[in-house]
Design a protein around this motif. Structure first.
Motif, PDB file in Angstrom:
ATOM      1  N   ALA A 169     -64.736  60.526 -47.559  1.00 57.14           N
ATOM      2  CA  ALA A 169     -65.976  61.230 -47.197  1.00 57.14           C
ATOM      3  C   ALA A 169     -66.370  60.914 -45.761  1.00 57.14           C
ATOM      4  O   ALA A 169     -66.817  61.809 -45.023  1.00 57.14           O
ATOM      5  CB  ALA A 169     -67.091  60.847 -48.159  1.00 57.14           C
ATOM      6  N   GLY A 170     -66.200  59.669 -45.348  1.00 56.07           N
ATOM      7  CA  GLY A 170     -66.526  59.299 -43.974  1.00 56.07           C
ATOM      8  C   GLY A 170     -65.631  59.988 -42.963  1.00 56.07           C
ATOM      9  O   GLY A 170     -66.088  60.418 -41.898  1.00 56.07           O
ATOM     10  N   SER A 171     -64.363  60.113 -43.278  1.00 54.20           N
ATOM     11  CA  SER A 171     -63.453  60.784 -42.345  1.00 54.20           C
ATOM     12  C   SER A 171     -63.771  62.272 -42.259  1.00 54.20           C
ATOM     13  O   SER A 171     -63.686  62.865 -41.177  1.00 54.20           O
ATOM     14  CB  SER A 171     -62.002  60.563 -42.755  1.00 54.20           C
ATOM     15  OG  SER A 171     -61.744  61.171 -44.008  1.00 54.20           O
ATOM     16  N   ILE A 172     -64.152  62.893 -43.369  1.00 52.97           N
ATOM     17  CA  ILE A 172     -64.552  64.304 -43.330  1.00 52.97           C
ATOM     18  C   ILE A 172     -65.801  64.461 -42.464  1.00 52.97           C
ATOM     19  O   ILE A 172     -65.878  65.354 -41.614  1.00 52.97           O
ATOM     20  CB  ILE A 172     -64.783  64.848 -44.746  1.00 52.97           C
ATOM     21  CG1 ILE A 172     -63.455  64.999 -45.463  1.00 52.97           C
ATOM     22  CG2 ILE A 172     -65.520  66.180 -44.705  1.00 52.97           C
ATOM     23  CD1 ILE A 172     -63.572  65.386 -46.906  1.00 52.97           C
ATOM     24  N   PHE A 173     -66.782  63.596 -42.668  1.00 53.06           N
ATOM     25  CA  PHE A 173     -68.004  63.657 -41.869  1.00 53.06           C
ATOM     26  C   PHE A 173     -67.692  63.467 -40.387  1.00 53.06           C
ATOM     27  O   PHE A 173     -68.197  64.200 -39.527  1.00 53.06           O
ATOM     28  CB  PHE A 173     -68.996  62.589 -42.342  1.00 53.06           C
ATOM     29  CG  PHE A 173     -70.218  62.492 -41.483  1.00 53.06           C
ATOM     30  CD1 PHE A 173     -71.210  63.446 -41.570  1.00 53.06           C
ATOM     31  CD2 PHE A 173     -70.358  61.452 -40.586  1.00 53.06           C
ATOM     32  CE1 PHE A 173     -72.345  63.366 -40.769  1.00 53.06           C
ATOM     33  CE2 PHE A 173     -71.475  61.364 -39.777  1.00 53.06           C
ATOM     34  CZ  PHE A 173     -72.478  62.323 -39.867  1.00 53.06           C
ATOM     35  N   LEU A 174     -66.850  62.497 -40.063  1.00 55.39           N
ATOM     36  CA  LEU A 174     -66.488  62.223 -38.678  1.00 55.39           C
ATOM     37  C   LEU A 174     -65.794  63.417 -38.041  1.00 55.39           C
ATOM     38  O   LEU A 174     -66.127  63.822 -36.922  1.00 55.39           O
ATOM     39  CB  LEU A 174     -65.588  60.987 -38.608  1.00 55.39           C
ATOM     40  CG  LEU A 174     -65.172  60.563 -37.210  1.00 55.39           C
ATOM     41  CD1 LEU A 174     -66.340  59.866 -36.536  1.00 55.39           C
ATOM     42  CD2 LEU A 174     -63.970  59.660 -37.265  1.00 55.39           C
ATOM     43  N   MET A 175     -64.849  64.010 -38.745  1.00 55.93           N
ATOM     44  CA  MET A 175     -64.110  65.146 -38.195  1.00 55.93           C
ATOM     45  C   MET A 175     -65.001  66.370 -38.057  1.00 55.93           C
ATOM     46  O   MET A 175     -64.861  67.146 -37.102  1.00 55.93           O
ATOM     47  CB  MET A 175     -62.882  65.440 -39.025  1.00 55.93           C
ATOM     48  CG  MET A 175     -61.806  64.394 -38.921  1.00 55.93           C
ATOM     49  SD  MET A 175     -61.262  64.100 -37.232  1.00 55.93           S
ATOM     50  CE  MET A 175     -60.384  65.592 -36.885  1.00 55.93           C
ATOM     51  N   ARG A 176     -65.903  66.583 -39.005  1.00 54.63           N
ATOM     52  CA  ARG A 176     -66.799  67.747 -38.900  1.00 54.63           C
ATOM     53  C   ARG A 176     -67.822  67.567 -37.794  1.00 54.63           C
ATOM     54  O   ARG A 176     -68.222  68.531 -37.142  1.00 54.63           O
ATOM     55  CB  ARG A 176     -67.495  67.985 -40.223  1.00 54.63           C
ATOM     56  CG  ARG A 176     -66.565  68.566 -41.275  1.00 54.63           C
ATOM     57  CD  ARG A 176     -67.269  68.857 -42.575  1.00 54.63           C
ATOM     58  NE  ARG A 176     -68.323  69.834 -42.456  1.00 54.63           N
ATOM     59  CZ  ARG A 176     -68.146  71.164 -42.609  1.00 54.63           C
ATOM     60  NH1 ARG A 176     -66.960  71.615 -42.873  1.00 54.63           N
ATOM     61  NH2 ARG A 176     -69.174  71.969 -42.501  1.00 54.63           N
TER      62      ARG A 176
END
Length: 54
Positions: free
Chosen positions: A39-46
Motif C-alpha cells: 500500500a505504501g509503494s502504491i501511494f508513493l508511486m501515485r
C-alpha cells in the motif's frame, strides 16, 4: 437461506487465537508488513511517480 449468527464470544475467541498464538502471530505480522509495504509503494508511486520518471 441459512442465517449465521456471529456472536461477540466467537469474535473474541478468533481474535485471541490469532493474536496470542506465536506462530499465527508471526505469520499475521508478515502479512501485515507485506500489505503495508504494498500500500505504501502504491501511494508513493501515485503521489511522486512523475518525479521518478527518467
Amino acid at each position: 437461506m441459512a442465517v449465521t449468527v456471529v456472536s461477540i464470544e466467537n469474535l473474541k475467541a478468533f481474535w485471541h487465537s490469532q493474536v496470542h498464538d506465536e506462530e499465527k502471530w508471526a505469520l499475521n505480522m508478515k502479512l501485515l508488513r507485506a500489505t503495508g509495504l504494498f500500500a505504501g509503494s502504491i501511494f508513493l508511486m501515485r503521489s511522486y511517480g512523475d518525479l521518478m520518471a527518467v
